[in-house]
Motif scaffolding. Structure first.
Motif, mmCIF file in Angstrom:
data_model
loop_
_atom_site.group_PDB
_atom_site.id
_atom_site.type_symbol
_atom_site.label_atom_id
_atom_site.label_comp_id
_atom_site.label_asym_id
_atom_site.label_seq_id
_atom_site.Cartn_x
_atom_site.Cartn_y
_atom_site.Cartn_z
ATOM 1 N N VAL A 181 -22.758 -18.948 30.007
ATOM 2 C CA VAL A 181 -21.844 -19.404 28.527
ATOM 3 C C VAL A 181 -23.049 -19.438 27.670
ATOM 4 O O VAL A 181 -22.917 -19.197 26.238
ATOM 5 N N ASN A 182 -23.922 -20.295 27.865
ATOM 6 C CA ASN A 182 -25.255 -20.603 26.989
ATOM 7 C C ASN A 182 -26.053 -19.368 26.765
ATOM 8 O O ASN A 182 -26.591 -19.381 25.556
ATOM 9 N N GLN A 227 -24.685 -16.904 25.634
ATOM 10 C CA GLN A 227 -23.626 -15.769 24.605
ATOM 11 C C GLN A 227 -23.892 -16.434 23.193
ATOM 12 O O GLN A 227 -24.748 -17.378 23.049
ATOM 13 N N GLN A 283 -19.770 -19.435 22.717
ATOM 14 C CA GLN A 283 -19.963 -20.742 23.324
ATOM 15 C C GLN A 283 -18.967 -21.932 22.713
ATOM 16 O O GLN A 283 -18.245 -22.476 23.399
ATOM 17 N N VAL A 301 -15.484 -21.224 23.909
ATOM 18 C CA VAL A 301 -15.277 -21.680 25.311
ATOM 19 C C VAL A 301 -15.321 -23.276 25.193
ATOM 20 O O VAL A 301 -14.422 -23.822 26.059
#
Length: 168
Positions: free
Chosen positions: A132-133, A135, A140, A143
């Protein structure tokens, strides 16, 4: 064994807690003795699953001792645990009704469990936080907002349960 017996006493000054700790101590000793065999069994997926089921079954049976007010009550539960089971689905339905879990609440709980299983499965393949980090910021935040929404939707509503150790 001493650690488990002390753990039982720490949870309460009752024979059931002492037996609960003792049962866990005996299980730990048996596992240590059987460890060479268990290592071989756990090499196979079926073996891992069987040992997982055995531990799950053992822990559930041990919780009877933890929750029973007296040893006589625990023995009663063990003797009668499978009485009046005509169909497993009806047994489960009656059990959920007895503890106040409605069909809607059950669906809610099953949904949460499925989410946890999916997230855990994804995390085993690649670290979700790192993924996620890596992206774009917009992804982020999407999410993060999705997680916040899920938390709000599935948050426990109503009166909070009393912390179990307040009784000691």
């Amino acid at each position: 064994m001493i650690t488990f017996l002390i753990s039982g006493l720490w949870h309460g000054a009752n024979w059931t807690f002492l037996y609960w700790g003792g049962v866990h101590g005996v299980a730990q000793i048996i596992e240590d003795i059987c460890n060479p065999i268990l290592k071989k069994i756990r090499l196979y997926k079926v073996g891992k699953f069987v040992t997982w089921i055995l531990v799950f079954f053992f822990c559930n049976m041990a919780w009877v001792l933890f929750r029973a007010p007296t040893l006589i009550d625990a023995i009663y539960v063990y003797k009668n645990i499978l009485i009046d089971i005509d169909t497993p689905l009806r047994y489960l339905k009656n059990g959920f009704n007895d503890i106040g879990i409605s069909v809607v609440r059950l669906i809610h709980l099953v949904t949460l469990i499925i989410i946890l299983i999916v997230v855990d499965g994804i995390n085993l393949r690649n670290n979700i936080v790192v993924k996620v980090n890596s992206q774009k910021v917009i992804v982020q935040w999407c999410v993060y907002l999705l997680l916040a929404l899920i938390t709000i939707l599935f948050a426990q509503k109503g009166v909070a349960a009393e912390f179990v150790y307040f009784q000691f």
